[in-house]
Motif scaffolding. Structure first.
Motif, PDB file in Angstrom:
ATOM      1  N   PRO A 128       0.831  -1.230  -0.001  1.00 38.04           N
ATOM      2  CA  PRO A 128       0.015  -0.039  -0.113  1.00 38.04           C
ATOM      3  C   PRO A 128       0.804   1.369   0.013  1.00 38.04           C
ATOM      4  O   PRO A 128       1.835   1.102   0.463  1.00 38.04           O
ATOM      5  CB  PRO A 128      -0.840   0.046   1.536  1.00 38.04           C
ATOM      6  N   ARG A 129       0.483   2.334  -0.584  1.00 37.28           N
ATOM      7  CA  ARG A 129       1.279   3.532  -0.687  1.00 37.28           C
ATOM      8  C   ARG A 129       1.192   4.219   0.827  1.00 37.28           C
ATOM      9  O   ARG A 129      -0.017   4.091   1.377  1.00 37.28           O
ATOM     10  CB  ARG A 129       0.442   4.609  -1.774  1.00 37.28           C
ATOM     11  N   ASP A 179      -4.476   5.447   0.642  1.00 40.48           N
ATOM     12  CA  ASP A 179      -3.453   5.273  -0.244  1.00 40.48           C
ATOM     13  C   ASP A 179      -2.352   6.220  -0.504  1.00 40.48           C
ATOM     14  O   ASP A 179      -1.826   6.707  -1.566  1.00 40.48           O
ATOM     15  CB  ASP A 179      -4.078   5.068  -1.843  1.00 40.48           C
TER      16      ASP A 179
END
Length: 114
Positions: free
Chosen positions: A47-48, A89
Motif C-alpha cells: 500500500p502507498r 493510499d
C-alpha cells in the motif's frame, strides 16, 4: 523563497508519484483492457504510504495551522480543532466533511470536572 519552496514541493511530489509504467497500467485497468495476469500483481503491491515531508507544505484547510502525522491511525491531526484527516493510499483527504472529531471524550471529561 517561494520558488525554493515550490522546488522542494515538486521534488517531494516526484518521489511520491507512481512510476510511468504504473500509471500506464492504471489507465489500461480503467479502460477494461487489463490482462488477468496483471490483476494478481496489484494484490502483491504494498500500500502507498504518506510521505511526512509533505507536512512542510500541508496545513489544515479550516484553521490554516500545521498538521501532525499520526502513523498509528494514518491520519493528519489538527490538535487545536481536535480533528483528524484520513490518509487513503498515501493521499491525505483534506475535505473538512471527511475529517473525524477527536478528543471529544477528553473535552467532555474536562467539562464534567469543572
Amino acid at each position: 523563497m517561494l520558488s525554493r519552496a515550490c522546488g522542494r514541493l515538486a521534488s517531494v511530489l516526484r518521489r511520491t508519484l507512481a512510476p510511468p509504467s504504473e500509471v500506464a497500467r492504471r489507465r489500461l485497468h480503467a479502460s477494461g483492457s487489463r490482462p488477468l495476469a496483471d490483476r494478481s500483481e496489484r494484490a502483491e503491491e504494498p500500500p502507498r504510504t504518506f510521505d511526512p515531508a509533505l507536512l512542510e507544505f500541508l496545513v489544515c484547510p479550516l484553521s490554516k495551522k500545521p498538521l501532525r502525522y499520526e502513523a498509528s491511525t494514518n491520519e493528519l491531526i489538527n490538535e487545536e480543532l481536535g480533528i483528524a484527516y484520513p490518509i487513503i493510499d498515501g493521499i491525505p483527504n483534506m475535505i473538512p466533511q471527511a475529517a473525524r472529531m477527536i478528543h471529544q471524550s477528553k473535552k467532555q471529561e474536562e467539562m464534567e470536572q469543572r
